[in-house]
Design a protein around this motif. Sequence first.
Motif, short mmCIF file in Angstrom:
data_model
loop_
_atom_site.label_atom_id
_atom_site.label_comp_id
_atom_site.label_asym_id
_atom_site.label_seq_id
_atom_site.Cartn_x
_atom_site.Cartn_y
_atom_site.Cartn_z
N CYS A 282 -7.50 4.75 -5.15
CA CYS A 282 -8.59 5.41 -4.45
C CYS A 282 -8.08 6.65 -3.73
N VAL B 25 -3.16 -4.72 3.85
CA VAL B 25 -3.37 -3.28 3.69
C VAL B 25 -3.99 -2.71 4.97
N GLU C 1 -4.99 -5.38 -4.48
CA GLU C 1 -6.39 -5.69 -4.18
C GLU C 1 -6.58 -6.89 -3.27
N ASP C 2 -5.88 -7.97 -3.54
CA ASP C 2 -6.13 -9.20 -2.76
C ASP C 2 -5.20 -9.35 -1.56
N LYS D 289 -6.41 -0.45 5.36
CA LYS D 289 -7.85 -0.17 5.37
C LYS D 289 -8.39 -0.35 3.96
N ARG D 290 -9.64 -0.75 3.85
CA ARG D 290 -10.25 -0.95 2.50
C ARG D 290 -11.05 0.27 2.06
N GLU E 231 0.85 -1.20 0.00
CA GLU E 231 0.00 0.00 0.00
C GLU E 231 0.88 1.25 0.00
N TYR F 67 -3.23 0.23 -3.61
CA TYR F 67 -2.92 -0.99 -2.85
C TYR F 67 -3.20 -2.24 -3.67
N GLU G 113 -3.95 -9.18 2.19
CA GLU G 113 -4.58 -9.18 3.53
C GLU G 113 -3.92 -8.15 4.44
N VAL H 199 -5.67 -1.42 -6.75
CA VAL H 199 -6.81 -0.55 -6.49
C VAL H 199 -6.28 0.88 -6.34
#
Length: 175
Positions: free
Chosen positions: A149, A172, A167-168, A174-175, A26, A165, A170, A147
């Motif tokens: 954002c 990171v 995407e898959d 925060k989503r 990230e 970040y 575990e 991703v």
Amino acid sequence: APTISIAKSLLGCYLINGKCVGKIVETEAYLFDDPASHSFKGKTKRNEAMFGEAGTAYVYFIYGNHYCFNIVTNKKEIGEAVLIRALEPVEGIKLMKNRRGTYDLKNLCAGPGKLVEAMGISKEDNGKDLLNRKLRIEKGRKVKNIVQCERIGITKGTELPHRFYIEDSEFVSKR
DNA sequence: AGAGCGATGGCCT
DNA sequence: GGCCATCGCTCTA
């Protein structure tokens, strides 16, 4: 390369400090004309490392307790950098757990302050170049699903989609 | 000289 | 989701 591209291509690379290794999952980009960037209002004693050569470490102190780690990305005097926000622990995990005081693998490096503590990065690393040193970056595999954002924890420039970040992952923050 | 603040994290509800 | 510890730096006077 432009700072945005660097922020993306750093995903999947390895951050190394001594015996600790983490895969970067990230990042956030901070540009010279970006109101959220520390460099926006010009050079000061606090942010001067951000105006150094590309490949310099910019480590700053925040909120009275934490440090954050950035990689300077542009030419000298153009203050741009990529904030490393999360790592997947790869090596030196026992040491990371000791430094962090937690055994939860997913919580070791899931946040900019956390990973600095886990990796043993300090303010002494501010302004140092990251080439062939104890603290350095190494290339990793190319990452597929990225991703993009808005950035986290800022009050200005919130609309800019400068956070990236895996995407898959575990790991990171925060989503 | 002093107020205000910030790219956070941990603990509580 | 909210609160707040804690401190160096910047800004203003």
